[in-house]
Design an enzyme around this catalytic site. Sequence first.
Site, short mmCIF file in Angstrom:
data_model
loop_
_atom_site.label_atom_id
_atom_site.label_comp_id
_atom_site.label_asym_id
_atom_site.label_seq_id
_atom_site.Cartn_x
_atom_site.Cartn_y
_atom_site.Cartn_z
N HIS A 255 2.79 -16.82 23.10
CA HIS A 255 2.94 -18.21 22.65
C HIS A 255 4.32 -18.41 22.03
O HIS A 255 5.01 -19.38 22.33
CB HIS A 255 1.81 -18.53 21.66
CG HIS A 255 1.88 -19.87 21.01
ND1 HIS A 255 0.94 -20.85 21.24
CD2 HIS A 255 2.76 -20.40 20.13
CE1 HIS A 255 1.25 -21.93 20.52
NE2 HIS A 255 2.34 -21.67 19.83
N GLU A 256 4.72 -17.49 21.16
CA GLU A 256 6.01 -17.63 20.47
C GLU A 256 7.19 -17.43 21.43
O GLU A 256 8.19 -18.15 21.35
CB GLU A 256 6.11 -16.67 19.27
CG GLU A 256 5.06 -16.90 18.19
CD GLU A 256 4.93 -18.34 17.72
OE1 GLU A 256 5.93 -19.08 17.72
OE2 GLU A 256 3.81 -18.74 17.36
N GLY B 249 2.31 -17.41 13.60
CA GLY B 249 3.54 -17.21 14.35
C GLY B 249 4.45 -18.41 14.20
O GLY B 249 3.99 -19.53 13.94
N HIS C 128 7.92 -20.50 23.28
CA HIS C 128 8.77 -21.45 22.53
C HIS C 128 10.25 -21.21 22.81
O HIS C 128 11.03 -22.16 22.92
CB HIS C 128 8.53 -21.32 21.02
CG HIS C 128 7.39 -22.13 20.49
ND1 HIS C 128 7.34 -23.50 20.54
CD2 HIS C 128 6.24 -21.74 19.88
CE1 HIS C 128 6.22 -23.93 19.99
NE2 HIS C 128 5.53 -22.87 19.58
N GLN D 187 11.25 -24.10 16.43
CA GLN D 187 10.33 -24.94 15.69
C GLN D 187 10.93 -25.42 14.36
O GLN D 187 10.42 -26.35 13.75
CB GLN D 187 9.01 -24.21 15.41
CG GLN D 187 8.19 -23.97 16.67
CD GLN D 187 6.91 -23.27 16.34
OE1 GLN D 187 6.85 -22.04 16.30
NE2 GLN D 187 5.86 -24.04 16.09
N CYS E 14 -0.71 -24.90 17.26
CA CYS E 14 0.74 -24.73 17.09
C CYS E 14 1.17 -25.51 15.86
O CYS E 14 0.72 -26.65 15.66
CB CYS E 14 1.45 -25.25 18.34
SG CYS E 14 3.23 -25.11 18.26
N LEU E 15 2.03 -24.92 15.05
CA LEU E 15 2.51 -25.60 13.85
C LEU E 15 3.32 -26.85 14.20
O LEU E 15 3.44 -27.75 13.37
CB LEU E 15 3.34 -24.64 12.99
CG LEU E 15 2.56 -23.45 12.43
CD1 LEU E 15 3.49 -22.51 11.66
CD2 LEU E 15 1.41 -23.90 11.56
#
Length: 172
Positions: A136-137, A45, A140, A50, A94-95
């Site tokens: 989660h996304e 994701g 963000h 991000q 998380c990226l």
Amino acid sequence: MKRPILIHPDPRLKKVCVPVPDLSDDLRVLADDMLETMYAAPGIGLAAPQIGILQRLIVLDCIKEEDGDARPLVMFNPQVLSSSDDTNVYEEGCLSIPDQYAEVTRPRVVEVEWMDRDGNAQRETFDGLWATCVQHEIDHLNGKLFIDYLKPLKRQMITRKMQKLKRERARA
């Protein structure tokens, strides 16, 4: 085109994103870039903040098996309509917080509404990993990171590791 992923702490990761007013070819290209960036990372994701874009756009694909058919989803203005009382615990990463993982409890099932890349309204019920990932996304887009669910000490420890990582990358 692959885009650079912001690393926590970065003030853009804590901002609430603005809704996408209307779809444009630029936004479709952005969505394609985000999918390419997510797959290359590799991740399941990615949210627009991000990569420094403060608009309500996420991409995800939770098919992890090598022989599984990819299922890339592009969601403009996603919102959770309902969520189950039942919960799931997943070890999230998380990226924007590389190599850091922690267990997070979230609703097991969520119903989400969004606009697809063609401007059509979509609605789907997600469960398991898909439900965790979409929540989660969407977090963000609201300026919330998975570490915000952790106890303060653990959150501070991870933040310090990320600050060190950013210093090391800056020197490299």
